[in-house]
Design a protein around this motif. Structure first.
Motif, PDB file in Angstrom:
ATOM      1  N   GLN A  33       0.807  -1.213   0.000  1.00 24.03           N
ATOM      2  CA  GLN A  33       0.000   0.000   0.000  1.00 24.03           C
ATOM      3  C   GLN A  33       0.847   1.272   0.000  1.00 24.03           C
ATOM      4  OE1 GLN A  33      -2.588  -0.371   3.401  1.00 24.03           O
ATOM      5  NE2 GLN A  33      -3.737  -2.059   2.506  1.00 24.03           N
ATOM      6  N   THR A  34       1.979   1.248   0.664  1.00 23.89           N
ATOM      7  CA  THR A  34       2.793   2.443   0.875  1.00 23.89           C
ATOM      8  C   THR A  34       3.743   2.738  -0.278  1.00 23.89           C
ATOM      9  OG1 THR A  34       2.709   2.066   3.260  1.00 23.89           O
ATOM     10  CG2 THR A  34       4.436   3.544   2.450  1.00 23.89           C
ATOM     11  N   ILE A  35       4.388   1.721  -0.795  1.00 26.25           N
ATOM     12  CA  ILE A  35       5.409   1.923  -1.832  1.00 26.25           C
ATOM     13  C   ILE A  35       4.713   2.077  -3.174  1.00 26.25           C
ATOM     14  CG2 ILE A  35       7.463   0.980  -2.947  1.00 26.25           C
ATOM     15  CD1 ILE A  35       8.015  -0.536  -0.279  1.00 26.25           C
ATOM     16  N   LYS A  36       4.731   3.287  -3.691  1.00 26.00           N
ATOM     17  CA  LYS A  36       3.970   3.635  -4.899  1.00 26.00           C
ATOM     18  C   LYS A  36       4.816   3.480  -6.164  1.00 26.00           C
ATOM     19  CE  LYS A  36       0.438   4.961  -2.420  1.00 26.00           C
ATOM     20  NZ  LYS A  36      -0.595   4.042  -2.140  1.00 26.00           N
ATOM     21  N   THR A  37       5.205   2.268  -6.433  1.00 27.87           N
ATOM     22  CA  THR A  37       5.914   1.955  -7.668  1.00 27.87           C
ATOM     23  C   THR A  37       5.579   0.528  -8.051  1.00 27.87           C
ATOM     24  OG1 THR A  37       8.071   1.898  -8.780  1.00 27.87           O
ATOM     25  CG2 THR A  37       8.024   1.152  -6.503  1.00 27.87           C
ATOM     26  N   ASP A  38       5.640   0.246  -9.343  1.00 29.89           N
ATOM     27  CA  ASP A  38       5.415  -1.132  -9.778  1.00 29.89           C
ATOM     28  C   ASP A  38       6.695  -1.954  -9.713  1.00 29.89           C
ATOM     29  OD1 ASP A  38       2.718  -0.726 -10.290  1.00 29.89           O
ATOM     30  OD2 ASP A  38       3.086  -0.078 -12.347  1.00 29.89           O
ATOM     31  N   ASP A  39       7.838  -1.262  -9.756  1.00 27.70           N
ATOM     32  CA  ASP A  39       9.140  -1.930  -9.772  1.00 27.70           C
ATOM     33  C   ASP A  39       9.874  -1.691  -8.462  1.00 27.70           C
ATOM     34  OD1 ASP A  39       8.915  -2.830 -12.512  1.00 27.70           O
ATOM     35  OD2 ASP A  39       9.182  -0.727 -13.070  1.00 27.70           O
ATOM     36  N   LEU A  40      10.351  -2.759  -7.866  1.00 29.24           N
ATOM     37  CA  LEU A  40      10.987  -2.680  -6.560  1.00 29.24           C
ATOM     38  C   LEU A  40      12.241  -3.535  -6.538  1.00 29.24           C
ATOM     39  CD1 LEU A  40      10.582  -1.570  -3.664  1.00 29.24           C
ATOM     40  CD2 LEU A  40       9.284  -3.649  -3.164  1.00 29.24           C
ATOM     41  N   TYR A  41      13.320  -2.973  -5.997  1.00 32.09           N
ATOM     42  CA  TYR A  41      14.569  -3.712  -5.827  1.00 32.09           C
ATOM     43  C   TYR A  41      14.706  -4.005  -4.335  1.00 32.09           C
ATOM     44  CZ  TYR A  41      19.105  -5.348  -7.393  1.00 32.09           C
ATOM     45  OH  TYR A  41      20.181  -6.144  -7.737  1.00 32.09           O
ATOM     46  N   VAL A  42      14.653  -5.276  -3.971  1.00 29.62           N
ATOM     47  CA  VAL A  42      14.706  -5.689  -2.574  1.00 29.62           C
ATOM     48  C   VAL A  42      16.116  -6.167  -2.238  1.00 29.62           C
ATOM     49  CG1 VAL A  42      13.776  -7.274  -0.843  1.00 29.62           C
ATOM     50  CG2 VAL A  42      12.270  -6.334  -2.604  1.00 29.62           C
ATOM     51  N   LEU A  43      16.630  -5.668  -1.113  1.00 29.03           N
ATOM     52  CA  LEU A  43      17.934  -6.101  -0.608  1.00 29.03           C
ATOM     53  C   LEU A  43      17.738  -6.797   0.737  1.00 29.03           C
ATOM     54  CD1 LEU A  43      20.138  -2.958  -1.335  1.00 29.03           C
ATOM     55  CD2 LEU A  43      20.096  -5.124  -2.595  1.00 29.03           C
ATOM     56  N   CYS A  44      18.170  -8.023   0.812  1.00 29.07           N
ATOM     57  CA  CYS A  44      18.099  -8.822   2.034  1.00 29.07           C
ATOM     58  C   CYS A  44      19.429  -8.675   2.774  1.00 29.07           C
ATOM     59  CB  CYS A  44      17.857 -10.284   1.665  1.00 29.07           C
ATOM     60  SG  CYS A  44      17.970 -11.418   3.052  1.00 29.07           S
TER      61      CYS A  44
END
Length: 177
Positions: A33-44
């Motif tokens: 809901q909060t992150i307003k982008t379709d593309d996300l780069y996740v770092l673990c």
């Protein structure tokens, strides 16, 4: 030398696997809901956030790219020291919205440094999620966007967190008595 059975016998369950999985779904809902982008780069953040990331990633409703970083202040110690980068963020985060996943927030020093590094590498936006937030007496140097469960100011292990190198694979979160 301690065994996992010895550590468990000196500990109490703080959160069950079911409670932890429920809060991971809540974090996913908030992030979606909060992150307003379709593309996300996740770092673990390795090694502790591996199980958290494995549970959260399938719940993110984004086009996800992911990688890992490894920054630690603890190594095999029970107390934090200076930050040691074993694996830095990849160059590919430049211009991207990044979500950093970490296992536990203690003072916030490590996470603050990771965020600053990603910003210096020109990430478009940086969000953070921690599975556990340790309740400490002093003010934290960083406040994550998404927080899972509060834990007492005791040494905790299980569900990705270790105690002397043991217990990361345990399905519950324990605290040493």
């Amino acid at each position: 030398m301690d065994t996992i059975q010895t550590l468990i016998s000196k500990s109490s369950v703080i959160y069950s696997e079911i409670e932890i999985k429920t809060v991971i779904q809540n974090i996913a809902d908030q992030a979606n809901q909060t992150i307003k982008t379709d593309d996300l780069y996740v770092l673990c953040v390795m090694n502790g956030a591996l199980i958290f990331a494995g549970q959260l990633l399938p719940r993110l409703e984004k086009n996800v790219q992911y990688s890992y970083i490894h920054a630690t202040r603890y190594a095999d110690s029970l107390t934090g020291g200076s930050i040691d980068w074993l694996v830095r963020p990849p160059k590919e985060i430049e211009g991207k919205t990044v979500l950093i996943l970490d296992d536990i927030l203690d003072q916030g020093i490590t996470l603050r440094e990771i965020v600053a590094t990603c910003e210096a590498m020109k990430a478009k936006a940086v969000y953070t999620a921690v599975l556990f937030d340790k309740e400490i007496a002093k003010e934290k140097s960083y406040s994550p966007n998404f927080i899972g469960l509060k834990v007492p100011n005791r040494f905790v292990f299980g569900y990705g967190l270790d105690c002397k190198g043991l217990g990361r694979n345990l399905p519950h979160l324990y605290a040493l008595d």
